[in-house]
Design an enzyme around this catalytic site. Structure first.
Site, PDB file in Angstrom:
ATOM      1  CG  HIS A 106      -2.331   0.546   0.852  1.00 31.57           C
ATOM      2  ND1 HIS A 106      -3.444   0.366   1.648  1.00 31.57           N
ATOM      3  CD2 HIS A 106      -2.756   1.323  -0.197  1.00 31.57           C
ATOM      4  CE1 HIS A 106      -4.480   1.004   1.105  1.00 31.57           C
ATOM      5  NE2 HIS A 106      -4.091   1.580   0.003  1.00 31.57           N
ATOM      6  CG  ASP A 129      -5.957  -0.394   5.002  1.00 33.47           C
ATOM      7  OD1 ASP A 129      -5.745  -1.430   5.651  1.00 33.47           O
ATOM      8  OD2 ASP A 129      -5.078   0.192   4.327  1.00 33.47           O
ATOM      9  CG  HIS A 131      -3.649  -1.955   8.806  1.00 31.59           C
ATOM     10  ND1 HIS A 131      -3.869  -2.916   7.845  1.00 31.59           N
ATOM     11  CD2 HIS A 131      -3.247  -2.606   9.923  1.00 31.59           C
ATOM     12  CE1 HIS A 131      -3.597  -4.114   8.354  1.00 31.59           C
ATOM     13  NE2 HIS A 131      -3.221  -3.961   9.617  1.00 31.59           N
ATOM     14  CG  ASP A 133      -1.997   1.794   5.501  1.00 30.69           C
ATOM     15  OD1 ASP A 133      -1.659   1.088   6.464  1.00 30.69           O
ATOM     16  OD2 ASP A 133      -2.430   1.302   4.437  1.00 30.69           O
ATOM     17  CG  HIS A 146       2.761  -1.639   4.274  1.00 30.62           C
ATOM     18  ND1 HIS A 146       2.090  -2.832   4.151  1.00 30.62           N
ATOM     19  CD2 HIS A 146       3.279  -1.634   5.540  1.00 30.62           C
ATOM     20  CE1 HIS A 146       2.172  -3.525   5.285  1.00 30.62           C
ATOM     21  NE2 HIS A 146       2.893  -2.828   6.130  1.00 30.62           N
ATOM     22  CG  ASP A 233      -4.820  -3.019   2.683  1.00 28.27           C
ATOM     23  OD1 ASP A 233      -4.915  -4.252   2.541  1.00 28.27           O
ATOM     24  OD2 ASP A 233      -3.931  -2.477   3.361  1.00 28.27           O
ATOM     25  CG  ASP A 235      -5.145  -5.146   5.350  1.00 28.16           C
ATOM     26  OD1 ASP A 235      -5.995  -4.257   5.494  1.00 28.16           O
ATOM     27  OD2 ASP A 235      -3.909  -4.935   5.457  1.00 28.16           O
ATOM     28  CD  GLU A 278      -0.225  -4.262   1.714  1.00 21.97           C
ATOM     29  OE1 GLU A 278       0.301  -5.395   1.904  1.00 21.97           O
ATOM     30  OE2 GLU A 278       0.382  -3.185   1.926  1.00 21.97           O
TER      31      GLU A 278
HETATM   32  N1  LIG Z   1      -0.885  -1.389   4.225  1.00 25.88           N
HETATM   33  C1  LIG Z   1      -0.844  -2.129   5.340  1.00 25.88           C
HETATM   34  N2  LIG Z   1      -1.195  -3.383   5.309  1.00 25.88           N
HETATM   35  N3  LIG Z   1      -0.407  -1.524   6.442  1.00 25.88           N
HETATM   36  C2  LIG Z   1      -0.225  -2.141   7.728  1.00 25.88           C
HETATM   37  C3  LIG Z   1       0.380  -1.179   8.702  1.00 25.88           C
HETATM   38  C4  LIG Z   1       0.605  -1.793  10.053  1.00 25.88           C
HETATM   39  C5  LIG Z   1       1.173  -0.854  11.106  1.00 25.88           C
HETATM   40  N4  LIG Z   1       0.236   0.173  11.451  1.00 25.88           N
HETATM   41  C6  LIG Z   1       2.491  -0.226  10.647  1.00 25.88           C
HETATM   42  O1  LIG Z   1       2.646   0.969  10.624  1.00 25.88           O
HETATM   43  O2  LIG Z   1       3.409  -0.933  10.298  1.00 25.88           O
HETATM   44 MN   LIG Z   2      -3.249  -0.472   3.702  1.00 23.14          MN
HETATM   45 MN   LIG Z   3      -4.143  -2.811   5.686  1.00 28.10          MN
END
Ligand SMILES: NC(=[NH2+])NCCC[C@H](N)C(=O)O
Ligand SMILES: [Mn+2]
Ligand SMILES: [Mn+2]
Length: 309
Positions: A106, A129, A131, A133, A146, A233, A235, A278
């Site tokens: 991402h 998402d 998350h 990000d 990411h 994303d 996920d 992702e």
């Molecule tokens: N694009 C994603 N899957 N991001 C996950 C980020 C997880 C966590 N918040 C980090 O900064 O590492």
């Molecule tokens: Mn993401």
């Molecule tokens: Mn994510």
């Protein structure tokens, strides 16, 4: 129908076999698997003209030449790759084509959203998402870029000279999140301080996905006049739905909720760019990989006008 696209409606597939924004190998194979699964023909079947002349070939950056900057891992590589992606996406968008970026991790959204906003400065972003990000160079625990693209696009945190090309083109009121459920403490603070609107899984449970998408659009696009960049994303989906991804988090969107979001955004007629990110085909058994790749493709189709009837 999309108000901002030229006819014949053309989807430009930007295949980004890139994994440098996170540590797990294999996410670079996501776009290759989605294209091999037949995505291009599926979109032609839906009536799109499709441009795809192979996956993006990224300039190599020698790992020895790319030590961390502060906590940021692979910073020069991520910067170079995302800058090239911004050029590609912006170029397609300016021609009235719909860039469909297949990731890849991402961090690529730093490029895709920069490209979209270059072509459509008033565009808004809908970010799907688990998350946020939105870590900054200071707040990140992992150093994985990411987990940071949104903060770069907003111009938060102290500037990193290697990323000088990324302009703070995104305004906090022009982005909305859906699906969040794994947000770092520092990210929660950043979201609050910048008044950024987010619908977590709690709101999806409370109101249902139909209402949440409507509220998200009412917030970020009240008159339904701005172009929309959808960054998805996989996920965000529950791991039982999309298992083959690098940072799965339980309690996610169902199959239908994920597709509903894409369908509803398409129905606005305002979509100008799509990211599917992702998909990592090396993290699960063959059946789970196939399931995740298949869903990557069906999300694209749903966002590009496929209907159930
Ligand atoms: N694009 C994603 N899957 N991001 C996950 C980020 C997880 C966590 N918040 C980090 O900064 O590492
Ligand atoms: Mn993401
Ligand atoms: Mn994510």
């Amino acid at each position: 129908m999309s108000r901002f696209l030229s006819s014949p409606m053309t989807a430009a597939i930007v295949g980004c076999p890139f994994s440098g924004g996170q540590p797990r190998v294999g996410v670079d194979q996501g776009p290759i698997h989605m294209v091999e699964a037949g995505l291009i023909d599926q979109l032609k079947e839906l009536g799109w003209a499709v441009k795809f002349d192979g996956h993006h070939q990224f300039e190599e950056v020698n790992v020895q030449m790319d030590p961390p900057i502060g906590k940021l891992k692979n910073p020069r590589l991520v910067s170079k790759v995302t800058e090239a992606v911004a050029q590609a996406v912006g170029g397609h968008a300016k021609k009235g084509e719909l860039p469909v970026t297949l990731g890849g991790d991402h961090s690529l959204a730093m490029g895709t959203i920069s490209g979209t906003l270059d072509a459509h400065p008033d565009a808004c972003v809908i970010w799907i998402d688990a998350h946020a990000d939105i870590n900054t160079a200071e707040s990140t625990g992992s150093g994985n870029i990411h987990g940071m693209p949104v903060s770069f696009l907003l111009g938060l945190g102290s500037p990193v000279p290697e990323f000088a090309w990324v302009k703070p083109v995104l305004k906090p009121e022009r982005i909305v999140y859906i699906g969040l459920r794994d947000v770092d403490a520092g990210e929660k603070r950043i979201l609050k301080e910048n008044n950024i609107k987010a619908f977590s899984m709690h709101e999806v449970d409370k109101y249902g996905i139909g209402k949440v998408v409507e509220m998200a659009l009412d917030y970020v696009n009240p008159r339904r006049a701005f172009p929309i960049h959808l960054s998805f994303d996989v996920d965000a989906l529950d791991p039982s739905v999309a298992p083959s991804t690098g940072t799965p988090v339980r309690g996610g969107l169902t199959f239908r909720e994920g597709h509903y979001i894409c369908e509803a955004i398409w129905e606005t007629g305002l979509l100008v760019a799509l990211d599917i990110m992702e998909v990592n085909p090396s993290l699960a058994d063959a059946a789970s990989v196939k399931q995740t790749v298949t869903i990557g493709c069906s999300l694209v189709r749903a966002a590009l006008g496929e209907t159930l009837l």
